[in-house]
Scaffold this active site. Structure first.
Site, PDB file in Angstrom:
ATOM      1  N   GLU A 177      72.851 -59.392 -23.087  1.00 33.43           N
ATOM      2  CA  GLU A 177      72.613 -58.025 -22.394  1.00 33.43           C
ATOM      3  C   GLU A 177      71.285 -57.458 -22.785  1.00 33.43           C
ATOM      4  O   GLU A 177      70.753 -57.703 -24.065  1.00 33.43           O
ATOM      5  CB  GLU A 177      73.826 -56.996 -22.484  1.00 33.43           C
ATOM      6  N   ASP A 211      78.668 -69.193 -21.179  1.00 32.65           N
ATOM      7  CA  ASP A 211      79.518 -68.272 -21.755  1.00 32.65           C
ATOM      8  C   ASP A 211      80.851 -68.239 -20.990  1.00 32.65           C
ATOM      9  O   ASP A 211      81.056 -69.025 -20.302  1.00 32.65           O
ATOM     10  CB  ASP A 211      78.826 -67.010 -21.162  1.00 32.65           C
ATOM     11  N   ASN A 225      69.793 -56.980 -14.441  1.00 31.51           N
ATOM     12  CA  ASN A 225      69.127 -56.140 -15.419  1.00 31.51           C
ATOM     13  C   ASN A 225      68.512 -57.481 -16.445  1.00 31.51           C
ATOM     14  O   ASN A 225      67.824 -56.931 -17.504  1.00 31.51           O
ATOM     15  CB  ASN A 225      70.042 -55.480 -16.391  1.00 31.51           C
ATOM     16  N   HIS A 273      69.668 -59.841 -17.779  1.00 26.26           N
ATOM     17  CA  HIS A 273      70.261 -60.826 -18.847  1.00 26.26           C
ATOM     18  C   HIS A 273      70.304 -62.315 -18.489  1.00 26.26           C
ATOM     19  O   HIS A 273      70.258 -62.510 -17.468  1.00 26.26           O
ATOM     20  CB  HIS A 273      71.689 -60.252 -18.983  1.00 26.26           C
TER      21      HIS A 273
HETATM   22  C1  GLP Z   1      77.137 -63.246 -14.866  1.00 23.91           C
HETATM   23  C2  GLP Z   1      76.562 -64.543 -15.705  1.00 23.91           C
HETATM   24  C3  GLP Z   1      75.266 -65.199 -15.889  1.00 23.91           C
HETATM   25  C4  GLP Z   1      74.682 -64.923 -14.466  1.00 23.91           C
HETATM   26  C5  GLP Z   1      74.742 -63.368 -13.790  1.00 23.91           C
HETATM   27  C6  GLP Z   1      74.015 -63.574 -12.461  1.00 23.91           C
HETATM   28  O1  GLP Z   1      76.640 -62.093 -15.700  1.00 23.91           O
HETATM   29  N1  GLP Z   1      77.232 -64.232 -17.063  1.00 23.91           N
HETATM   30  O2  GLP Z   1      75.155 -66.337 -16.386  1.00 23.91           O
HETATM   31  O3  GLP Z   1      73.359 -65.303 -14.492  1.00 23.91           O
HETATM   32  O4  GLP Z   1      76.079 -63.454 -13.895  1.00 23.91           O
HETATM   33  O5  GLP Z   1      75.151 -63.798 -11.508  1.00 23.91           O
HETATM   34  P1  GLP Z   1      74.871 -64.306  -9.915  1.00 23.91           P
HETATM   35  O6  GLP Z   1      74.132 -65.329 -10.048  1.00 23.91           O
HETATM   36  O7  GLP Z   1      76.344 -63.972  -9.302  1.00 23.91           O
HETATM   37  O8  GLP Z   1      74.096 -62.985  -9.564  1.00 23.91           O
END
Ligand code: GLP
Length: 247
Positions: free
Chosen positions: A143, A67, A136, A138
């Site tokens: 989402e 992404d 959540n 995702h």
């Molecule tokens: C973002 C990314 C996800 C990632 C998520 C969790 O939203 N788009 O790919 O898994 O954050 O991030 P973290 O690893 O910092 O908790």
């Protein structure tokens, strides 16, 4: 699904890097699906260390990232393109032309989504997709919603995700509100999936995703239908799974 329960973030990073290395050693021109967020940083650091020791070679590896924020350029230090350079690409011998990330500056949403799906197809699909998980549930920026989205699409980020990611920006208002992301369909087509999770804050998402009902309200729950998933999570992230006797 294979669950690797490890002690802490450091062990999670090492185990995840082990799995990615195994993929690259067995198939030097593997297509790696890569992820951002704070969770995979330790994994990338470990891979860099093994590369520097001469144990890993990325010269033929191809990569596609999950992404990118819409509206951020690759030289914006909050873009995922910048993140990948800073945390992995600039430290190993992967060829820049073999790395792919959605173009956050493309205003033509339909065109960018089609282009990115075509990039993934042209590479022959993803061999190993690395995933973090949002609190959540995702994955990428898929989402919670009414339906699973198949291909690359542009999403409006939820308040929960904007708030969770605000820590990387000067203020909540600076967090982009939209992002390009691979769809759940793209992710499910990967030949193998490696999801990393660390910390108490992820315990509910991990439990709901892997032991709750499969529903688009918890996007990662679709992974229960994938044949080849590796979950590498630390004790804190697996605490609810343990409390409910699932593991
Ligand atoms: C973002 C990314 C996800 C990632 C998520 C969790 O939203 N788009 O790919 O898994 O954050 O991030 P973290 O690893 O910092 O908790």
């Amino acid at each position: 699904m294979r669950i690797y329960q490890v002690k802490d973030y450091k062990e999670m990073s090492r185990k995840a890097a082990n799995i990615i290395s195994a993929q690259v050693i067995m198939k030097p021109d593997a297509v790696l699906g890569l992820a951002t967020g704070s969770t995979p940083i330790g994994t990338y650091r470990q891979l860099t260390e093994w590369y520097q020791k001469g144990d890993l070679d990325f010269s033929e590896v191809r990569s596609v990232n999950l992404d990118e924020y819409k509206g951020l350029s690759a030289d914006n230090d909050q873009s995922y393109a910048y993140f990948m350079g800073a945390n992995l690409f600039d430290h190993v011998n992967i060829k820049p032309e073999n790395t792919h990330i959605p173009n956050g500056l493309n205003e033509d949403i339909e065109g960018e989504c089609k282009r990115y799906d075509a990039v993934i197809s042209a590479l022959g699909g993803v061999d190993l997709q690395l995933l973090g998980i949002g609190n959540n549930g995702h994955i990428g920026f898929n989402e919670p919603g009414e339906a699973f989205q198949t291909g690359t699409h542009c999403v409006k980020l939820t308040e929960n995700t904007i708030a969770a990611n605000a820590r990387f920006f000067a203020s909540m208002d600076d967090v982009p509100k939209f992002a390009y992301t691979m769809g759940v369909g793209n992710i499910m087509q990967a030949r193998a999936i490696l999801l990393v999770a660390s910390g108490e804050a992820k315990a509910e998402a991990v439990y709901n995703s892997f032991f709750g009902p499969v529903t688009p309200r918890v996007p990662a729950s679709i992974l229960q239908f994938h044949q080849n998933v590796y979950l590498v999570a630390d004790e804190a992230a697996l605490s609810l799974c343990r409390a409910n006797h699932c593991i």
